[in-house]
Design a protein around this motif. Sequence first.
Motif, PDB file in Angstrom:
ATOM      1  N   ASP A 161       0.825  -1.208   0.000  1.00 34.63           N
ATOM      2  CA  ASP A 161       0.000   0.000   0.000  1.00 34.63           C
ATOM      3  C   ASP A 161       0.860   1.258   0.000  1.00 34.63           C
ATOM      4  O   ASP A 161       0.464   2.288  -0.537  1.00 34.63           O
ATOM      5  CB  ASP A 161      -0.920   0.013   1.231  1.00 34.63           C
ATOM      6  N   PHE A 162       2.033   1.148   0.637  1.00 30.47           N
ATOM      7  CA  PHE A 162       2.926   2.304   0.742  1.00 30.47           C
ATOM      8  C   PHE A 162       4.369   1.893   0.463  1.00 30.47           C
ATOM      9  O   PHE A 162       4.833   0.873   0.979  1.00 30.47           O
ATOM     10  CB  PHE A 162       2.863   2.926   2.141  1.00 30.47           C
ATOM     11  N   VAL A 163       5.034   2.697  -0.345  1.00 29.15           N
ATOM     12  CA  VAL A 163       6.479   2.562  -0.552  1.00 29.15           C
ATOM     13  C   VAL A 163       7.124   3.742   0.163  1.00 29.15           C
ATOM     14  O   VAL A 163       6.869   4.893  -0.178  1.00 29.15           O
ATOM     15  CB  VAL A 163       6.843   2.598  -2.052  1.00 29.15           C
TER      16      VAL A 163
ATOM     17  N   GLY B 246      -4.961  12.028  -1.737  1.00 25.77           N
ATOM     18  CA  GLY B 246      -3.732  12.798  -1.972  1.00 25.77           C
ATOM     19  C   GLY B 246      -3.722  14.083  -1.164  1.00 25.77           C
ATOM     20  O   GLY B 246      -4.033  14.068   0.029  1.00 25.77           O
ATOM     21  N   TYR B 247      -3.397  15.191  -1.819  1.00 25.53           N
ATOM     22  CA  TYR B 247      -3.240  16.447  -1.079  1.00 25.53           C
ATOM     23  C   TYR B 247      -3.905  17.615  -1.809  1.00 25.53           C
ATOM     24  O   TYR B 247      -4.086  17.596  -3.016  1.00 25.53           O
ATOM     25  CB  TYR B 247      -1.756  16.763  -0.867  1.00 25.53           C
TER      26      TYR B 247
ATOM     27  N   ASN C 186      -7.615   9.156   5.948  1.00 25.37           N
ATOM     28  CA  ASN C 186      -8.262  10.384   5.468  1.00 25.37           C
ATOM     29  C   ASN C 186      -8.379  11.432   6.576  1.00 25.37           C
ATOM     30  O   ASN C 186      -9.431  12.042   6.775  1.00 25.37           O
ATOM     31  CB  ASN C 186      -9.655  10.055   4.896  1.00 25.37           C
ATOM     32  N   THR C 187      -7.273  11.671   7.288  1.00 28.47           N
ATOM     33  CA  THR C 187      -7.320  12.558   8.457  1.00 28.47           C
ATOM     34  C   THR C 187      -7.357  14.046   8.106  1.00 28.47           C
ATOM     35  O   THR C 187      -7.623  14.873   8.965  1.00 28.47           O
ATOM     36  CB  THR C 187      -6.100  12.332   9.367  1.00 28.47           C
ATOM     37  N   LYS C 188      -7.057  14.381   6.868  1.00 28.85           N
ATOM     38  CA  LYS C 188      -6.989  15.789   6.442  1.00 28.85           C
ATOM     39  C   LYS C 188      -5.967  16.573   7.280  1.00 28.85           C
ATOM     40  O   LYS C 188      -6.183  17.715   7.673  1.00 28.85           O
ATOM     41  CB  LYS C 188      -8.367  16.465   6.519  1.00 28.85           C
ATOM     42  N   ALA C 189      -4.852  15.925   7.553  1.00 29.54           N
ATOM     43  CA  ALA C 189      -3.777  16.564   8.317  1.00 29.54           C
ATOM     44  C   ALA C 189      -3.113  17.644   7.481  1.00 29.54           C
ATOM     45  O   ALA C 189      -2.987  17.518   6.262  1.00 29.54           O
ATOM     46  CB  ALA C 189      -2.750  15.520   8.727  1.00 29.54           C
ATOM     47  N   ARG C 190      -2.672  18.704   8.138  1.00 30.70           N
ATOM     48  CA  ARG C 190      -1.935  19.776   7.465  1.00 30.70           C
ATOM     49  C   ARG C 190      -0.446  19.474   7.596  1.00 30.70           C
ATOM     50  O   ARG C 190       0.069  19.366   8.703  1.00 30.70           O
ATOM     51  CB  ARG C 190      -2.285  21.124   8.105  1.00 30.70           C
ATOM     52  N   MET C 191       0.227  19.311   6.457  1.00 31.70           N
ATOM     53  CA  MET C 191       1.626  18.916   6.458  1.00 31.70           C
ATOM     54  C   MET C 191       2.396  19.675   5.377  1.00 31.70           C
ATOM     55  O   MET C 191       1.817  20.059   4.360  1.00 31.70           O
ATOM     56  CB  MET C 191       1.753  17.407   6.187  1.00 31.70           C
TER      57      MET C 191
ATOM     58  N   ALA D 205      -2.453   9.858   7.324  1.00 34.64           N
ATOM     59  CA  ALA D 205      -3.355  10.846   6.705  1.00 34.64           C
ATOM     60  C   ALA D 205      -3.989  10.286   5.438  1.00 34.64           C
ATOM     61  O   ALA D 205      -5.178  10.509   5.172  1.00 34.64           O
ATOM     62  CB  ALA D 205      -2.587  12.125   6.392  1.00 34.64           C
ATOM     63  N   ILE D 206      -3.195   9.528   4.662  1.00 33.30           N
ATOM     64  CA  ILE D 206      -3.718   8.923   3.430  1.00 33.30           C
ATOM     65  C   ILE D 206      -4.614   7.730   3.754  1.00 33.30           C
ATOM     66  O   ILE D 206      -5.723   7.613   3.239  1.00 33.30           O
ATOM     67  CB  ILE D 206      -2.548   8.497   2.505  1.00 33.30           C
ATOM     68  N   ALA D 207      -4.133   6.848   4.641  1.00 34.09           N
ATOM     69  CA  ALA D 207      -4.880   5.624   4.960  1.00 34.09           C
ATOM     70  C   ALA D 207      -6.198   5.921   5.683  1.00 34.09           C
ATOM     71  O   ALA D 207      -7.213   5.275   5.423  1.00 34.09           O
ATOM     72  CB  ALA D 207      -4.017   4.702   5.816  1.00 34.09           C
TER      73      ALA D 207
END
Length: 441
Positions: free
Chosen positions: A79-81, A367-368, A333-338, A329-331
């Motif tokens: 799922d993630f690299v 995504g973002y 969907n937290t809508k984190a600000r980064m 945040a992706i997994a």
Amino acid sequence: MKKSSVVIAGGGSTFTPGIVLMLLEHLERFPIRQIKFYDNDAKRQEIIGKACEILLKERAPEITFSYTTDPEKAFTDVDFVMAHIRVGKYAMREQDEKIPMRYNVLGQETCGPGGIAYGMRSIGPIIEIIDFMEKYSPDAWMLNYSNPAAIVAEATRRLRPTSRIINICDMPVGIEDRMAGILGLKSRKEMQVKYYGLNHFGWWSDIRDQAGHDLMPRLKEHVAKHGYIVRPEAEQETEPSWNDTFAKAKDVYAVEPDTLPNTYLKYYLFPDYIVKHTDPNHSRANEVMEHREKNVFAAARAVIEKGTAKDCRFTADDHASYIVDLADAIASNTKARMLLIVENGGSIENFDPTAMVEIPCIVGSDGYEKVCIGRIPRFQKGLMEQQVAVEKLVVEAWINGSYQKLWQALTLSKTVPSAAVAKQILDDLMIANQSYWPELK
């Protein structure tokens, strides 16, 4: 909650055990079913891999673990690299740092000629990893924090514009941790920041607490006196070279006191100081090889010999927490600000829309979304335009195999005094990198 499968590209890195520990510390919010390591250096990876296998069996036996040099095994069902490769390892980093010093030009792994040389080595392997991911796990996300992040990000924009890749850097996070310490806050996450620039080349323009109170005046007062040294009364908070970097922020800040600077700006604004305070025979690469490299591999061998990771000397790295935040945040969907490195596209109004800029973004499962920065001042804009031109020329040189473009990139770097010196450095770097760079004509 869905459990994720993660592959760490750069499995033999000294930072890999710290990433594993950080992943284990955050399993509640980012649950994992599988961790894999991938590296093209089997011997090096095996030491880290065997130690981490013991660690995971003891602390999270439910997580499937493997390490491999086979791309199909590594990149299938992920799922993630998480990519943090170092092409040429520390031996080539030493060349990046020492070759420019022959000509009284600073040697640094991501800035100036050294960063350009490292970028030319990194582009091909990063593109290869993206292609492996897209072939074997097309729905995966690549979280890339391989250096030099600015050049790598521009290369991915040019060569793989539709790929699911997010480029990040932990340096602003490290500085924000120090800001939180200066302010007496428990965590940098208590601050809401506005930041803009290029990777290793940016400024904080606004920092507030959760109630909206402006924290910049207190921070500026401290930085003007002490840089980013949190406790000036303490003799030394970290390694000598880093201590100097955090202290030097005082002088970088004085040049532009309306904002707070990224520490890496010292290399561009005070290159003469850097050269004067660097031993041309013993660079940062030597420090790392003598300390971090030696210590992490000794800790890994100790785990293997004892057959247990109990009381092991691995430590969780701060930058790894940022990777977990991003994956979560992706997994979830937290809508984190980064802070991410993304194509500008008008977020900074008066700047090249195709530039890869480092700005706040809101991150979720799709995504973002970029935060609008607006217009930036002339001083920052001028510096950024010069540096982004360097980064774009490096990528063009790699794509076209162009000696001319790479000479122009070195000439345009604020760290290099003339085209003549740029050519001398380039010719030496070409010889050192002949097995890594594409052929230049």
